[in-house]
Motif scaffolding. Structure first.
Motif, mmCIF file in Angstrom:
data_model
loop_
_atom_site.group_PDB
_atom_site.id
_atom_site.type_symbol
_atom_site.label_atom_id
_atom_site.label_comp_id
_atom_site.label_asym_id
_atom_site.label_seq_id
_atom_site.Cartn_x
_atom_site.Cartn_y
_atom_site.Cartn_z
ATOM 1 N N ASN A 115 0.827 -1.211 0.000
ATOM 2 C CA ASN A 115 0.000 0.000 0.000
ATOM 3 C C ASN A 115 0.852 1.247 0.000
ATOM 4 O O ASN A 115 0.522 2.243 -0.631
ATOM 5 C CB ASN A 115 -0.908 0.033 1.240
ATOM 6 N N ASN A 116 1.942 1.191 0.719
ATOM 7 C CA ASN A 116 2.767 2.382 0.905
ATOM 8 C C ASN A 116 3.561 2.726 -0.355
ATOM 9 O O ASN A 116 3.433 3.815 -0.900
ATOM 10 C CB ASN A 116 3.680 2.128 2.112
ATOM 11 N N ASN A 158 1.609 0.533 -4.418
ATOM 12 C CA ASN A 158 0.452 1.155 -5.091
ATOM 13 C C ASN A 158 0.794 2.524 -5.637
ATOM 14 O O ASN A 158 0.387 2.900 -6.732
ATOM 15 C CB ASN A 158 -0.720 1.319 -4.103
ATOM 16 N N LEU A 159 1.542 3.288 -4.836
ATOM 17 C CA LEU A 159 1.893 4.652 -5.256
ATOM 18 C C LEU A 159 2.662 4.608 -6.575
ATOM 19 O O LEU A 159 2.367 5.348 -7.524
ATOM 20 C CB LEU A 159 2.753 5.312 -4.170
ATOM 21 N N THR A 189 6.052 13.336 -7.146
ATOM 22 C CA THR A 189 5.829 11.955 -6.684
ATOM 23 C C THR A 189 6.896 11.026 -7.253
ATOM 24 O O THR A 189 7.458 10.182 -6.526
ATOM 25 C CB THR A 189 4.416 11.481 -7.103
ATOM 26 N N ASN A 243 2.331 9.528 -0.323
ATOM 27 C CA ASN A 243 0.933 9.138 -0.492
ATOM 28 C C ASN A 243 -0.006 10.258 -0.058
ATOM 29 O O ASN A 243 -1.012 10.536 -0.730
ATOM 30 C CB ASN A 243 0.631 7.868 0.317
ATOM 31 N N ARG A 282 0.334 3.643 -9.483
ATOM 32 C CA ARG A 282 -0.648 4.684 -9.835
ATOM 33 C C ARG A 282 0.016 5.822 -10.602
ATOM 34 O O ARG A 282 -0.486 6.269 -11.633
ATOM 35 C CB ARG A 282 -1.305 5.238 -8.570
ATOM 36 N N GLY A 306 7.314 7.258 2.223
ATOM 37 C CA GLY A 306 6.202 6.697 1.446
ATOM 38 C C GLY A 306 4.874 7.279 1.920
ATOM 39 O O GLY A 306 4.027 7.667 1.108
ATOM 40 N N ASP A 307 4.718 7.380 3.238
ATOM 41 C CA ASP A 307 3.481 7.963 3.788
ATOM 42 C C ASP A 307 3.316 9.406 3.307
ATOM 43 O O ASP A 307 2.229 9.826 2.905
ATOM 44 C CB ASP A 307 3.519 7.967 5.331
ATOM 45 N N PHE A 358 0.088 12.988 -2.662
ATOM 46 C CA PHE A 358 -0.603 12.536 -3.879
ATOM 47 C C PHE A 358 -2.129 12.642 -3.682
ATOM 48 O O PHE A 358 -2.851 13.191 -4.521
ATOM 49 C CB PHE A 358 -0.178 11.085 -4.147
ATOM 50 N N ALA A 359 -2.584 12.153 -2.538
ATOM 51 C CA ALA A 359 -4.030 12.166 -2.268
ATOM 52 C C ALA A 359 -4.536 13.597 -2.166
ATOM 53 O O ALA A 359 -5.593 13.943 -2.720
ATOM 54 C CB ALA A 359 -4.318 11.400 -0.985
#
Ligand code: ME8
Length: 506
Positions: free
Chosen positions: A349-350, A353-354, A447, A419, A357, A415-416, A422-423
């Motif tokens: 996820n960290n 996925n980033l 990113t 993310n 995406r 990574g957090d 990005f969000a």
């Protein structure tokens, strides 16, 4: 600078488990960390092939000793290769050069008059391959690590006097506060040095133990396993036959778990001092991986996590990252398949996925080309620089268990942050509005650049993923050097959308 990193050499009475994998992965992580800083590192791991414990396993197996030792040692070597561990030399104490150097050292210490023969009665724990004092045992009279009552043994043996060196060792520990890390283990060793040291029994009669290095001054005896095994750290450097020995030895690091503190931090420095050799420069001591049942995982107890099973499920990098990220500095750490899966999902996820995406966005909206960094605003730049500076800071620290654990933590935090950025910037919304093209490009570049920095920083822990990340950003031949200059991604380079870094678990 030339550096030398070692792990314990492992007994062959069972298959390698997560505990062994951890120390050898840790050594490899430290080697890669140092290499990224431009140091020349020699790294050894290997197997301890003598002593009563191995002997009993050979006898139980019915195999010829050489066949048994080769097979069992290969289990460790093959696992370490599978784990991406880049050792420079795989130690086997059955190696004739090692045995020769053990004998030379014994003869030197014998000639100095430091070894005496006498009869002895003691309680022997085969699991530890050590005589125990009554005060070392638990309330049931058993070894606290192996949960087995030691055997009473009475025999004539050779002994090395440790007590004359106790004062020296106490001052050495006090004058070198970074020698044994974390400091709580230095205190533990100082605690052991409060009482006079008993003579160390350095022989075993061949009538009881045949698997060992023969004493050069008495053919009826073999060398005590610890006296033999510890010497691996210098026989590997060809001690006594290598003019450049000091160059490596003066920047040397022993990685061990707390189970073998006493032989490493008491017997070993004293043996070296008696030989006129300086002690290792640093000990890095870690706790245990605790398996189900809340006790130390060990071959004798049969509660081990099988590293091969973990690799088959989630790959090498996720296991390496999990182990480094989850060993607590303060004590022991829990491990189970469920916890490993949680760690895997966190990575997926960290970072995973980033990466996927943002790469897909570049492919879809920018023809697969990296945009220019000229469009970044002050906030974008500040974020990238903060992350780059954070990594640079970690990579400029003294190498230690803490530094390596900070690195893992720094990667997760970067990574957090990426993310969250990005969000918050919603590039998928920006992409639909031609007026926001520059802003879209800035968010994408920022990113991608953070991903590049993560790919660099993560190399010691997850080398294959690091390489994949850099290559996905159009860097064909990534160089893993600790240069955390920001904004180095080149506009116009093509990204490569490959398979996910950490795909969904089956
Ligand atoms: O002691 N958690 O060999 P050994 C973390 N041959 N690390 C663990 C672990 C656990 N549950 N279990 C094992 C010996 N280890 C001697 C060493 S060196 C000159 C001779 C790791 O097979 C850890 O590094 O019992 C520990 O110190 C070592 O394996 C003990 O391996």
């Amino acid at each position: 600078m030339e550096k030398y990193i070692t792990t314990p050499i492992y007994y062959l009475n069972g298959l390698p488990h997560i505990g062994h994998a951890y120390t050898s992965i840790l050594g490899d992580v430290m080697k890669k960390f140092e290499q990224m800083r431009g140091n020349d590192v020699y790294y050894t791991t290997g197997t301890d092939e003598h002593g009563q414990k191995n002997q009993h396993s050979i006898e139980d197996s019915g195999l010829a000793p050489e066949v048994f030792l080769q097979e069992r040692s290969d289990n460790f070597r093959n696992l370490f290769v599978k784990l991406g561990i880049d050792f420079d030399f795989f130690v086997r104490t059955s190696n004739p050069n090692h045995k020769k150097i053990v004998q030379e050292i014994l003869q030197k210490i014998f000639d100095k008059g430091l070894i005496i023969k006498k009869s002895y009665e003691g309680l022997y724990c085969e699991g530890c391959e050590q005589f125990k004092k009554k005060t070392d045992l638990d309330e049931n009279g058993c070894c606290p690590d192996h949960k087995v009552a030691p055997k009473a043994i009475s025999e004539e043996n050779y002994f090395f006097k440790l007590e004359p060196y106790r004062e020296w060792l106490v001052s050495y520990i006090k004058n070198n506060p970074d020698w044994i890390q974390p400091a709580k283990y230095a205190h533990e060793v100082l605690g052991m040095l409060k009482e006079p040291l008993e003579d160390l029994c350095i022989s075993r009669p061949k009538s009881r133990v045949w698997l060992g290095v023969e004493l050069p001054f008495d053919k009826d005896y073999v060398t005590y396993i610890w006296f033999d095994a510890l010497v691996n750290y210098i026989s590997t450097l060809n001690f006594g036959h290598n003019q450049d020995f000091d160059k490596r030895w003066q920047n040397s690091y022993h990685l061990i778990a707390k189970d073998i503190l006493k032989p490493h931090c008491i017997y070993w420095p004293i043996m070296l001092h008696a030989l006129g050799v300086d002690p290792v420069s640093h000990y890095f001591i870690h706790g245990y991986w605790i398996g189900e049942g809340g006790v130390k995982m060990s071959k004798s107890l049969g509660n081990v996590v099988d590293p091969v099973e973990v690799i088959d499920l989630m790959g090498v990098d996720a296991l390496r990252f999990y182990l480094i990220n989850n060993m607590t500095m303060s004590g022991d750490s829990q491990i189970s398949m469920d916890l490993l899966k949680q760690g895997y999902r966190m990575l997926a996820n960290n970072i995973g996925n980033l990466q996927m995406r943002v790469l897909k966005m570049v492919q879809k909206n920018l023809d697969g080309k990296i945009p220019s960094c000229s469009v970044l605003n002050a906030e974008d730049k500040a974020l990238v620089e903060k992350i780059a500076d954070g990594f640079a800071k970690i990579y400029s620290k003294e190498m230690s268990l803490e530094t390596i654990s900070e690195l893992a933590d720094g990667i997760v935090k970067a990574g957090d942050a990426a993310n969250a950025y990005f969000a918050a910037n919603e590039p998928w919304v920006l992409a639909k509005n031609p007026e926001k093209k520059e802003r879209f490009e800035a968010v994408v570049y920022t990113t991608l650049e953070i991903l590049r920095l993560i790919g660099l920083a993560i190399y010691p822990l997850a080398p294959t993923s690091a390489e994949k990340i850099e290559k996905s950003l159009g860097i064909a031949n990534p160089k893993f050097v600790a240069n955390f200059e920001a904004l180095l991604l080149k506009d116009g380079d093509s990204v490569v959308v490959g398979d996910p870094l950490f795909p969904m678990l089956a």
